[in-house]
Design an enzyme around this catalytic site. Structure first.
Site, mmCIF file in Angstrom:
data_model
loop_
_atom_site.group_PDB
_atom_site.id
_atom_site.type_symbol
_atom_site.label_atom_id
_atom_site.label_comp_id
_atom_site.label_asym_id
_atom_site.label_seq_id
_atom_site.Cartn_x
_atom_site.Cartn_y
_atom_site.Cartn_z
ATOM 1 N N ASP A 30 0.739 -1.331 -0.196
ATOM 2 C CA ASP A 30 0.086 -0.118 0.152
ATOM 3 C C ASP A 30 1.019 1.620 0.452
ATOM 4 O O ASP A 30 1.725 1.090 0.490
ATOM 5 C CB ASP A 30 -0.967 -0.340 1.319
ATOM 6 C CG ASP A 30 -2.309 0.616 0.799
ATOM 7 O OD1 ASP A 30 -3.161 0.439 0.923
ATOM 8 O OD2 ASP A 30 -1.969 2.064 1.643
ATOM 9 N N THR A 85 -12.302 2.186 -5.599
ATOM 10 C CA THR A 85 -12.993 3.148 -7.318
ATOM 11 C C THR A 85 -14.079 3.484 -6.895
ATOM 12 O O THR A 85 -14.642 3.611 -6.871
ATOM 13 C CB THR A 85 -13.722 1.994 -7.475
ATOM 14 O OG1 THR A 85 -14.149 1.189 -7.020
ATOM 15 C CG2 THR A 85 -12.417 0.899 -8.591
ATOM 16 N N THR A 121 -14.117 -3.164 -7.489
ATOM 17 C CA THR A 121 -15.253 -2.869 -8.489
ATOM 18 C C THR A 121 -15.645 -1.816 -9.353
ATOM 19 O O THR A 121 -15.243 -0.855 -9.368
ATOM 20 C CB THR A 121 -16.515 -2.594 -7.455
ATOM 21 O OG1 THR A 121 -16.771 -3.217 -6.065
ATOM 22 C CG2 THR A 121 -18.007 -1.875 -7.650
ATOM 23 N N GLU A 146 -15.307 -8.999 -5.681
ATOM 24 C CA GLU A 146 -15.166 -9.762 -4.396
ATOM 25 C C GLU A 146 -16.635 -9.140 -3.448
ATOM 26 O O GLU A 146 -17.049 -8.556 -3.876
ATOM 27 C CB GLU A 146 -14.525 -8.644 -2.793
ATOM 28 C CG GLU A 146 -14.319 -8.665 -2.338
ATOM 29 C CD GLU A 146 -13.384 -10.543 -0.973
ATOM 30 O OE1 GLU A 146 -12.631 -10.902 -2.371
ATOM 31 O OE2 GLU A 146 -14.391 -11.012 -1.168
ATOM 32 N N GLU A 150 -19.070 -5.526 4.634
ATOM 33 C CA GLU A 150 -17.791 -5.295 6.439
ATOM 34 C C GLU A 150 -18.641 -6.402 7.072
ATOM 35 O O GLU A 150 -19.835 -6.164 7.676
ATOM 36 C CB GLU A 150 -17.994 -3.807 6.554
ATOM 37 C CG GLU A 150 -16.682 -3.193 5.387
ATOM 38 C CD GLU A 150 -16.803 -1.415 5.295
ATOM 39 O OE1 GLU A 150 -17.474 -1.084 6.460
ATOM 40 O OE2 GLU A 150 -16.445 -1.283 4.228
ATOM 41 N N LYS A 206 -20.889 -8.893 -10.136
ATOM 42 C CA LYS A 206 -20.381 -7.921 -8.624
ATOM 43 C C LYS A 206 -21.096 -6.505 -8.544
ATOM 44 O O LYS A 206 -22.253 -6.269 -8.157
ATOM 45 C CB LYS A 206 -19.224 -7.201 -8.954
ATOM 46 C CG LYS A 206 -18.683 -6.216 -7.673
ATOM 47 C CD LYS A 206 -18.981 -6.515 -5.987
ATOM 48 C CE LYS A 206 -19.274 -5.407 -4.881
ATOM 49 N NZ LYS A 206 -18.405 -5.796 -4.266
ATOM 50 N N ASN A 210 -24.739 -5.869 -6.319
ATOM 51 C CA ASN A 210 -25.127 -4.942 -5.035
ATOM 52 C C ASN A 210 -25.668 -4.143 -5.409
ATOM 53 O O ASN A 210 -26.726 -3.244 -4.782
ATOM 54 C CB ASN A 210 -23.841 -4.148 -5.097
ATOM 55 C CG ASN A 210 -22.748 -4.573 -4.610
ATOM 56 O OD1 ASN A 210 -22.953 -4.998 -3.264
ATOM 57 N ND2 ASN A 210 -21.492 -3.776 -3.994
ATOM 58 N N LEU A 252 -34.511 -7.267 4.178
ATOM 59 C CA LEU A 252 -36.261 -5.962 4.214
ATOM 60 C C LEU A 252 -36.042 -5.396 4.652
ATOM 61 O O LEU A 252 -37.725 -5.576 5.518
ATOM 62 C CB LEU A 252 -37.393 -6.552 3.435
ATOM 63 C CG LEU A 252 -37.486 -8.237 1.935
ATOM 64 C CD1 LEU A 252 -38.533 -8.334 2.280
ATOM 65 C CD2 LEU A 252 -37.723 -6.770 0.792
ATOM 66 N N CYS A 262 -19.922 0.529 -0.730
ATOM 67 C CA CYS A 262 -19.748 0.330 -2.273
ATOM 68 C C CYS A 262 -21.389 0.822 -2.603
ATOM 69 O O CYS A 262 -21.419 1.689 -3.530
ATOM 70 C CB CYS A 262 -20.366 -1.127 -1.393
ATOM 71 S SG CYS A 262 -18.683 -1.863 -0.488
HETATM 72 C C1 UGA Z 1 -22.369 -4.478 0.699
HETATM 73 C C2 UGA Z 1 -22.632 -5.920 -0.282
HETATM 74 O O1 UGA Z 1 -23.807 -7.015 0.591
HETATM 75 C C3 UGA Z 1 -21.133 -7.144 -0.224
HETATM 76 O O2 UGA Z 1 -22.070 -8.301 -0.805
HETATM 77 C C4 UGA Z 1 -20.795 -6.302 -1.589
HETATM 78 O O3 UGA Z 1 -19.441 -6.856 -1.173
HETATM 79 C C5 UGA Z 1 -20.379 -5.345 -0.652
HETATM 80 O O4 UGA Z 1 -21.346 -4.424 -0.160
HETATM 81 C C6 UGA Z 1 -18.548 -4.310 -0.992
HETATM 82 O O5 UGA Z 1 -19.003 -3.843 -2.890
HETATM 83 O O6 UGA Z 1 -17.754 -4.133 -0.954
HETATM 84 P P1 UGA Z 1 -21.690 -3.556 2.563
HETATM 85 O O7 UGA Z 1 -21.322 -2.342 2.360
HETATM 86 O O8 UGA Z 1 -20.837 -3.987 4.343
HETATM 87 O O9 UGA Z 1 -21.840 -4.980 1.691
HETATM 88 O O10 UGA Z 1 -23.036 -3.759 3.750
HETATM 89 P P2 UGA Z 1 -23.903 -4.626 3.863
HETATM 90 O O11 UGA Z 1 -24.351 -5.397 4.807
HETATM 91 O O12 UGA Z 1 -24.742 -4.590 2.524
HETATM 92 O O13 UGA Z 1 -25.515 -3.440 4.103
HETATM 93 C C7 UGA Z 1 -25.659 -2.032 3.575
HETATM 94 C C8 UGA Z 1 -25.906 -0.875 4.135
HETATM 95 O O14 UGA Z 1 -27.728 -1.443 3.696
HETATM 96 C C9 UGA Z 1 -25.929 -0.381 5.214
HETATM 97 O O15 UGA Z 1 -26.355 0.947 6.058
HETATM 98 C C10 UGA Z 1 -27.391 -1.660 5.990
HETATM 99 O O16 UGA Z 1 -27.745 -0.805 7.321
HETATM 100 C C11 UGA Z 1 -28.676 -1.170 5.047
HETATM 101 N N1 UGA Z 1 -29.747 -2.055 5.020
HETATM 102 C C12 UGA Z 1 -29.014 -3.763 4.959
HETATM 103 C C13 UGA Z 1 -30.832 -1.455 5.048
HETATM 104 O O17 UGA Z 1 -31.003 -0.753 5.653
HETATM 105 N N2 UGA Z 1 -31.846 -2.865 5.327
HETATM 106 C C14 UGA Z 1 -31.461 -4.327 5.280
HETATM 107 O O18 UGA Z 1 -32.593 -4.750 5.002
HETATM 108 C C15 UGA Z 1 -29.995 -4.430 5.015
#
Ligand code: UGA
Length: 436
Positions: A30, A85, A121, A146, A150, A206, A210, A252, A262
């Site tokens: 890095d 990205t 991505t 990927e 998180e 990917k 998302n 949901l 992301c």
């Molecule tokens: C997301 C995807 O879930 C991963 O599969 C992907 O690899 C990643 O982005 C990425 O592109 O690297 P992440 O950003 O860690 O992962 O978080 P998520 O668990 O997807 O949650 C995203 C947001 O949605 C959060 O703010 C969460 O609070 C919100 N959320 C999630 C809701 O508001 N309602 C839900 O039912 C679920």
């Protein structure tokens, strides 16, 4: 195998440590000196459950090293590109500066037969452009997106749902896919689907995943908006439709919506790329997904205002949560912090607490007041807003205990994570998102 991982952020640091934990010899590279120093000492530069353990183990065994010197990549069989990205400063598209810089820096150190595996991505079509430059060195590019979440990043990397590898046509592609199978041997051996496809499909898998997840969240949040004008309960609705296996209950969860590094930027970059390809209308709905999502933050703010009699000015509001979701200290595009900042902008005396994200939040929004201790943050509050569903707030905070600390008895549940009946029984005015 000897592997290099270029970029040691959320994606790269976890990938490097996870690959070392399954037996590879890994060098993480890095440009950020302080990040490299922390990682070298076995310290994770961000909060990610399980990461400190595999990091310490890898560093102690000597199988995992970190450096700022890209020359250290030489000799690795596979070079993973895991740089960020982000959204462009002046538009919706993805900023590919870091991907291009990583490839530029790596090129002089590639040997014939090396594999470069893109994990970042990227807009569809990026891999095809990079592949030509890499092929000039006798190396092969694969696109290996990927899917880690998180908070579950270590598990998602070591034991993913599926592995996707985009390869060029012909024998070089077949050989590259075989090498990637070897890299991910433990997962492949246990039968994890290993999908070999072309570059464009791999890149699209990917962003499509998302975009689908974001759509699912905004769909239920749109239903919350309808529930709000009809007296329906979006949580009961989600439970009921979620029983249909074709729909499913996960993602949901109605509330203040999605944030993070992301989902928001990926749907915007996808829209921008589709426009460039002359297919903007195909994903025009993503603009609506984004708009619904952002409206929910404002809805939470409006609930606080109306519950306090039309103005928050001078009122003390305890904001429980700052991270974009629990089990993370990431505040990128966090709905929780956005709500806090908006309330403060309206003149509220805002106090923010979070089990992990205060340090990051303070750096970006020094104007807010932060209190680490949850109970101290609640003390004297006229209203309480839950915006990140940490266990500390949804399971470990009883309405009776909270009532013994606050001044007012108003709770806005921005994540629909509390039991309305229990809070009302304890004398609270409860307001959910899309709940009566
Ligand atoms: C997301 C995807 O879930 C991963 O599969 C992907 O690899 C990643 O982005 C990425 O592109 O690297 P992440 O950003 O860690 O992962 O978080 P998520 O668990 O997807 O949650 C995203 C947001 O949605 C959060 O703010 C969460 O609070 C919100 N959320 C999630 C809701 O508001 N309602 C839900 O039912 C679920």
């Amino acid at each position: 195998m000897r592997l290099s991982v270029i970029g040691c952020g959320y994606l790269g640091a976890v990938h490097a440590a996870a690959m070392a934990s399954i037996g590879h010899e890994v060098v993480g590279i890095d440009v950020d000196e302080s990040k490299v120093t922390a990682l070298r000492e076995g310290r994770a530069p961000f909060f990610e459950p399980g990461l400190p353990e595999i990091l310490t183990e890898g560093v102690a065994s000597g199988g995992l090293t970190f450096t700022t010197d890209i020359a250290a990549a030489a000799g690795a069989a596979v070079h993973f590109i895991g740089v960020g990205t982000p959204q462009q400063k002046d538009g919706y598209g993805a900023d590919l500066t870091y991907v291009n810089a990583a490839v530029d820096a790596l090129l002089p150190h590639l040997s014939p037969g090396d594999i470069v595996a893109g994990k970042s991505t990227v807009p569809v079509g990026t891999a095809a452009v990079l592949a030509e430059r890499i092929a000039k060195k006798g190396a092969t590019l694969v696109w290996n997106p990927e899917f880690l979440r998180e908070g579950w990043a270590v598990k998602d990397t070591i034991d993913p749902d599926r592995l996707v590898t985009g390869v060029p046509e012909g024998s070089a592609g077949e050989r590259a896919a075989d090498i990637l199978r070897e890299v991910y041997h433990p997962s492949v051996a246990k039968g994890t689907p290993f999908i070999v496809t072309d570059y464009a499909t791999a890149e699209l898998v990917k962003v499509a995943a998302n975009a689908f997840l974001a759509t699912k969240i905004s769909f239920i949040n749109a239903m919350a908006e309808i529930a709000e004008v009809t007296g329906a309960d979006v949580t009961a609705l989600a439970d009921a439709i979620g029983h249909d296996a074709r729909i499913g209950r996960r993602f949901l969860g109605a509330g203040v919506g999605f944030g993070g590094g992301c989902l928001p930027k990926d749907i915007r970059a996808f829209s921008a790329r589709a426009e460039e390809l002359g297919r903007g209308e195909s994903v025009a709905f993503l603009r609506e997904i984004d708009a619904i999502n952002l409206r929910r933050r404002e809805r939470a703010v409006q609930l606080v205002i109306s519950s306090l009699g039309g103005s928050v000015h001078g009122k003390r509001v305890a904001v429980l949560g700052a991270a974009f979701k629990p089990h993370s200290d990431d505040i990128r595009d966090s709905p929780a912090l956005d709500v806090a900042v908006r309330l403060r902008g309206l003149g509220a005396d805002v106090v923010v607490t979070d089990p992990q994200a205060i340090e990051n939040s303070r750096r970006v929004h020094p104007q807010l007041t932060y209190i680490e201790d949850r109970d101290e943050a609640l003390t004297g509050a006229d209203a309480v807003v839950v915006v990140t569903e940490w266990d500390e707030y949804r399971r470990q905070l009883s309405p009776e205990h909270a009532a013994s600390l606050t001044h007012g008895r108003i709770i806005v549940d921005g994540r629909n994570c509390l039991d309305p009946a229990a809070w009302r029984a304890a004398g609270w005015e409860y307001y959910g998102m899309g709940r009566p």
